[in-house]
Write a protein that holds these residues in place. Structure first.
Motif, PDB file in Angstrom:
ATOM      1  N   ALA A 179       0.870  -1.176   0.000  1.00  0.00           N
ATOM      2  CA  ALA A 179       0.000   0.000   0.000  1.00  0.00           C
ATOM      3  C   ALA A 179       0.908   1.228   0.000  1.00  0.00           C
ATOM      4  CB  ALA A 179      -0.895   0.020   1.229  1.00  0.00           C
ATOM      5  N   ILE A 180       0.602   2.181  -0.861  1.00  0.00           N
ATOM      6  CA  ILE A 180       1.363   3.423  -0.952  1.00  0.00           C
ATOM      7  C   ILE A 180       0.493   4.555  -0.418  1.00  0.00           C
ATOM      8  CG2 ILE A 180       2.568   5.007  -2.493  1.00  0.00           C
ATOM      9  CD1 ILE A 180       3.809   2.202  -2.437  1.00  0.00           C
ATOM     10  N   LEU A 181       0.994   5.265   0.576  1.00  0.00           N
ATOM     11  CA  LEU A 181       0.267   6.380   1.175  1.00  0.00           C
ATOM     12  C   LEU A 181       1.086   7.655   1.011  1.00  0.00           C
ATOM     13  CD1 LEU A 181      -0.830   4.580   4.466  1.00  0.00           C
ATOM     14  CD2 LEU A 181      -2.091   4.777   2.334  1.00  0.00           C
ATOM     15  N   ASN A 182       0.452   8.682   0.493  1.00  0.00           N
ATOM     16  CA  ASN A 182       1.129   9.961   0.279  1.00  0.00           C
ATOM     17  C   ASN A 182       1.106  10.749   1.577  1.00  0.00           C
ATOM     18  OD1 ASN A 182       2.009  12.503  -0.442  1.00  0.00           O
ATOM     19  ND2 ASN A 182       0.741  12.648  -2.271  1.00  0.00           N
ATOM     20  N   GLY A 183       2.264  10.885   2.205  1.00  0.00           N
ATOM     21  CA  GLY A 183       2.381  11.629   3.452  1.00  0.00           C
ATOM     22  C   GLY A 183       3.143  12.921   3.303  1.00  0.00           C
ATOM     23  N   CYS A 184       3.442  13.304   2.047  1.00  0.00           N
ATOM     24  CA  CYS A 184       4.195  14.543   1.830  1.00  0.00           C
ATOM     25  C   CYS A 184       3.304  15.677   1.347  1.00  0.00           C
ATOM     26  CB  CYS A 184       5.345  14.316   0.849  1.00  0.00           C
ATOM     27  SG  CYS A 184       4.831  13.992  -0.832  1.00  0.00           S
ATOM     28  N   GLY A 185       2.115  15.369   0.862  1.00  0.00           N
ATOM     29  CA  GLY A 185       1.166  16.400   0.452  1.00  0.00           C
ATOM     30  C   GLY A 185       1.329  16.901  -0.961  1.00  0.00           C
ATOM     31  N   ILE A 186       2.261  16.353  -1.723  1.00  0.00           N
ATOM     32  CA  ILE A 186       2.451  16.786  -3.106  1.00  0.00           C
ATOM     33  C   ILE A 186       1.631  15.862  -4.002  1.00  0.00           C
ATOM     34  CG2 ILE A 186       4.120  17.110  -4.960  1.00  0.00           C
ATOM     35  CD1 ILE A 186       6.134  17.833  -2.754  1.00  0.00           C
ATOM     36  N   SER A 187       0.725  16.452  -4.729  1.00  0.00           N
ATOM     37  CA  SER A 187      -0.225  15.706  -5.543  1.00  0.00           C
ATOM     38  C   SER A 187       0.475  14.826  -6.578  1.00  0.00           C
ATOM     39  CB  SER A 187      -1.159  16.692  -6.246  1.00  0.00           C
ATOM     40  OG  SER A 187      -2.071  16.007  -7.053  1.00  0.00           O
ATOM     41  N   GLY A 188       0.059  13.577  -6.656  1.00  0.00           N
ATOM     42  CA  GLY A 188       0.550  12.663  -7.678  1.00  0.00           C
ATOM     43  C   GLY A 188       1.758  11.842  -7.296  1.00  0.00           C
ATOM     44  N   VAL A 189       2.410  12.152  -6.185  1.00  0.00           N
ATOM     45  CA  VAL A 189       3.621  11.422  -5.803  1.00  0.00           C
ATOM     46  C   VAL A 189       3.298   9.967  -5.485  1.00  0.00           C
ATOM     47  CG1 VAL A 189       5.448  11.264  -4.071  1.00  0.00           C
ATOM     48  CG2 VAL A 189       4.872  13.467  -5.050  1.00  0.00           C
ATOM     49  N   GLY A 190       2.179   9.711  -4.833  1.00  0.00           N
ATOM     50  CA  GLY A 190       1.796   8.335  -4.527  1.00  0.00           C
ATOM     51  C   GLY A 190       1.587   7.507  -5.778  1.00  0.00           C
ATOM     52  N   ASN A 191       0.924   8.102  -6.774  1.00  0.00           N
ATOM     53  CA  ASN A 191       0.712   7.385  -8.039  1.00  0.00           C
ATOM     54  C   ASN A 191       2.027   7.138  -8.761  1.00  0.00           C
ATOM     55  OD1 ASN A 191      -2.066   7.196  -7.758  1.00  0.00           O
ATOM     56  ND2 ASN A 191      -2.392   9.211  -8.674  1.00  0.00           N
ATOM     57  N   PHE A 248       4.974   6.786  -7.398  1.00  0.00           N
ATOM     58  CA  PHE A 248       5.686   5.759  -6.651  1.00  0.00           C
ATOM     59  C   PHE A 248       5.085   4.385  -6.927  1.00  0.00           C
ATOM     60  CE2 PHE A 248       7.422   3.867  -2.721  1.00  0.00           C
ATOM     61  CZ  PHE A 248       8.721   4.314  -2.832  1.00  0.00           C
ATOM     62  N   SER A 249       3.750   4.313  -6.976  1.00  0.00           N
ATOM     63  CA  SER A 249       3.065   3.057  -7.299  1.00  0.00           C
ATOM     64  C   SER A 249       3.446   2.571  -8.689  1.00  0.00           C
ATOM     65  CB  SER A 249       1.553   3.237  -7.227  1.00  0.00           C
ATOM     66  OG  SER A 249       1.137   3.523  -5.931  1.00  0.00           O
ATOM     67  N   ASP A 250       3.432   3.483  -9.667  1.00  0.00           N
ATOM     68  CA  ASP A 250       3.807   3.118 -11.034  1.00  0.00           C
ATOM     69  C   ASP A 250       5.235   2.594 -11.095  1.00  0.00           C
ATOM     70  OD1 ASP A 250       1.321   3.913 -11.915  1.00  0.00           O
ATOM     71  OD2 ASP A 250       2.009   5.839 -12.722  1.00  0.00           O
ATOM     72  N   LEU A 251       6.134   3.251 -10.374  1.00  0.00           N
ATOM     73  CA  LEU A 251       7.535   2.840 -10.366  1.00  0.00           C
ATOM     74  C   LEU A 251       7.687   1.433  -9.792  1.00  0.00           C
ATOM     75  CD1 LEU A 251      10.590   3.618 -10.682  1.00  0.00           C
ATOM     76  CD2 LEU A 251      10.461   4.286  -8.293  1.00  0.00           C
ATOM     77  N   LEU A 252       7.105   1.200  -8.623  1.00  0.00           N
ATOM     78  CA  LEU A 252       7.252  -0.110  -7.986  1.00  0.00           C
ATOM     79  C   LEU A 252       6.566  -1.218  -8.787  1.00  0.00           C
ATOM     80  CD1 LEU A 252       6.827   0.770  -4.208  1.00  0.00           C
ATOM     81  CD2 LEU A 252       8.935   0.270  -5.458  1.00  0.00           C
ATOM     82  N   ASN A 253       5.462  -0.884  -9.458  1.00  0.00           N
ATOM     83  CA  ASN A 253       4.771  -1.887 -10.252  1.00  0.00           C
ATOM     84  C   ASN A 253       5.498  -2.168 -11.559  1.00  0.00           C
ATOM     85  OD1 ASN A 253       2.609  -2.415 -12.551  1.00  0.00           O
ATOM     86  ND2 ASN A 253       1.946  -3.407 -10.652  1.00  0.00           N
ATOM     87  N   SER A 254       5.868  -1.122 -12.282  1.00  0.00           N
ATOM     88  CA  SER A 254       6.446  -1.347 -13.609  1.00  0.00           C
ATOM     89  C   SER A 254       7.895  -1.806 -13.558  1.00  0.00           C
ATOM     90  CB  SER A 254       6.332  -0.079 -14.453  1.00  0.00           C
ATOM     91  OG  SER A 254       7.112   0.943 -13.899  1.00  0.00           O
ATOM     92  N   LYS A 255       8.665  -1.296 -12.631  1.00  0.00           N
ATOM     93  CA  LYS A 255      10.090  -1.648 -12.589  1.00  0.00           C
ATOM     94  C   LYS A 255      10.352  -2.919 -11.791  1.00  0.00           C
ATOM     95  CE  LYS A 255      14.625   0.351 -11.766  1.00  0.00           C
ATOM     96  NZ  LYS A 255      15.356   1.529 -11.349  1.00  0.00           N
ATOM     97  N   TYR A 256       9.567  -3.130 -10.725  1.00  0.00           N
ATOM     98  CA  TYR A 256       9.822  -4.257  -9.835  1.00  0.00           C
ATOM     99  C   TYR A 256       8.715  -5.299  -9.829  1.00  0.00           C
ATOM    100  CZ  TYR A 256      13.438  -1.126  -8.251  1.00  0.00           C
ATOM    101  OH  TYR A 256      14.511  -0.293  -8.216  1.00  0.00           O
ATOM    102  N   GLY A 257       7.600  -5.023 -10.483  1.00  0.00           N
ATOM    103  CA  GLY A 257       6.522  -5.991 -10.567  1.00  0.00           C
ATOM    104  C   GLY A 257       5.767  -6.209  -9.273  1.00  0.00           C
ATOM    105  N   LEU A 258       5.788  -5.245  -8.373  1.00  0.00           N
ATOM    106  CA  LEU A 258       5.078  -5.391  -7.105  1.00  0.00           C
ATOM    107  C   LEU A 258       3.582  -5.200  -7.287  1.00  0.00           C
ATOM    108  CD1 LEU A 258       7.520  -3.407  -4.836  1.00  0.00           C
ATOM    109  CD2 LEU A 258       7.154  -5.856  -4.825  1.00  0.00           C
ATOM    110  N   VAL A 259       2.798  -5.841  -6.440  1.00  0.00           N
ATOM    111  CA  VAL A 259       1.353  -5.694  -6.464  1.00  0.00           C
ATOM    112  C   VAL A 259       0.995  -4.543  -5.540  1.00  0.00           C
ATOM    113  CG1 VAL A 259      -0.836  -6.798  -5.916  1.00  0.00           C
ATOM    114  CG2 VAL A 259       1.023  -8.147  -6.907  1.00  0.00           C
ATOM    115  N   ILE A 260       0.482  -3.476  -6.117  1.00  0.00           N
ATOM    116  CA  ILE A 260       0.068  -2.311  -5.340  1.00  0.00           C
ATOM    117  C   ILE A 260      -1.429  -2.457  -5.088  1.00  0.00           C
ATOM    118  CG2 ILE A 260       0.013   0.206  -5.210  1.00  0.00           C
ATOM    119  CD1 ILE A 260       2.862  -1.042  -5.457  1.00  0.00           C
ATOM    120  N   VAL A 261      -1.820  -2.699  -3.833  1.00  0.00           N
ATOM    121  CA  VAL A 261      -3.227  -2.958  -3.528  1.00  0.00           C
ATOM    122  C   VAL A 261      -4.021  -1.663  -3.343  1.00  0.00           C
ATOM    123  CG1 VAL A 261      -2.882  -5.256  -2.601  1.00  0.00           C
ATOM    124  CG2 VAL A 261      -2.700  -3.307  -1.075  1.00  0.00           C
ATOM    125  N   ARG A 262      -3.352  -0.584  -2.958  1.00  0.00           N
ATOM    126  CA  ARG A 262      -4.035   0.703  -2.867  1.00  0.00           C
ATOM    127  C   ARG A 262      -3.009   1.836  -2.841  1.00  0.00           C
ATOM    128  NH1 ARG A 262      -5.100   2.712   2.868  1.00  0.00           N
ATOM    129  NH2 ARG A 262      -3.827   1.325   4.133  1.00  0.00           N
TER     130      ARG A 262
END
Length: 157
Positions: free
Chosen positions: A61-73, A75-89
């Protein structure tokens, strides 16, 4: 003498224009990474994270705790596309006051958690890594992105 000084001024003007162009290109390239990560991430080859991918899925699960819009997405894209991780939310954290990125391990029995921590440049004993099995049982790990997000958006690149 006048032509010599005029030519020096023209050459220096050209150098300043090239410097300004180069600087602006570098600034806009950073903003492109922040605003449109999928174009940069898609060209990066995936790294083999798991030996037996079918049996060792890590739910993140990726949670945006920095307040900058889009950073969570991003980060999710990076971990999914580069490392193949399952991002559940992917969503906002409970607040935007996280100075550093924090990892909460929910299911410590998954052997791939150490692999993910290594990718993030962390280890089990870091102060920003904690264990808490009372969170969502559908997830193995939560990553709360802090204000140091740029260190993680360029993972192993």
């Amino acid at each position: 003498m006048k032509y010599f000084l005029d030519s020096i001024i023209v050459i220096l003007s050209f150098v300043i224009i090239v410097f300004g162009w180069s600087l602006s290109k570098k600034i806009f390239d950073k903003e492109t990474l922040i605003s449109n990560p999928s174009s940069n991430i898609a060209s990066i080859p995936k790294i083999k994270l798991f030996e037996n991918y079918d049996n060792q899925t890590l739910k993140v699960a990726i949670l945006n705790g920095c307040g900058i819009s889009g950073v969570g997405n991003q980060f999710s894209d990076l971990l999914n596309s580069k490392y193949g991780l399952v991002i559940v939310r992917t969503e906002n954290a409970n607040n935007f006051d996280y100075e550093t990125t924090k990892v909460i391990i929910i299911n410590d029995s998954n052997p791939n958690i150490e692999n993910l921590l290594t990718i993030l440049g962390m280890n089990i004993n870091d102060q920003d890594v904690e264990f808490n099995s009372s969170y969502n049982p559908e997830e193995d790990i939560q990553i709360i992105i802090g204000k140091d997000y740029l260190d993680f958006l360029n993972l192993n690149s």
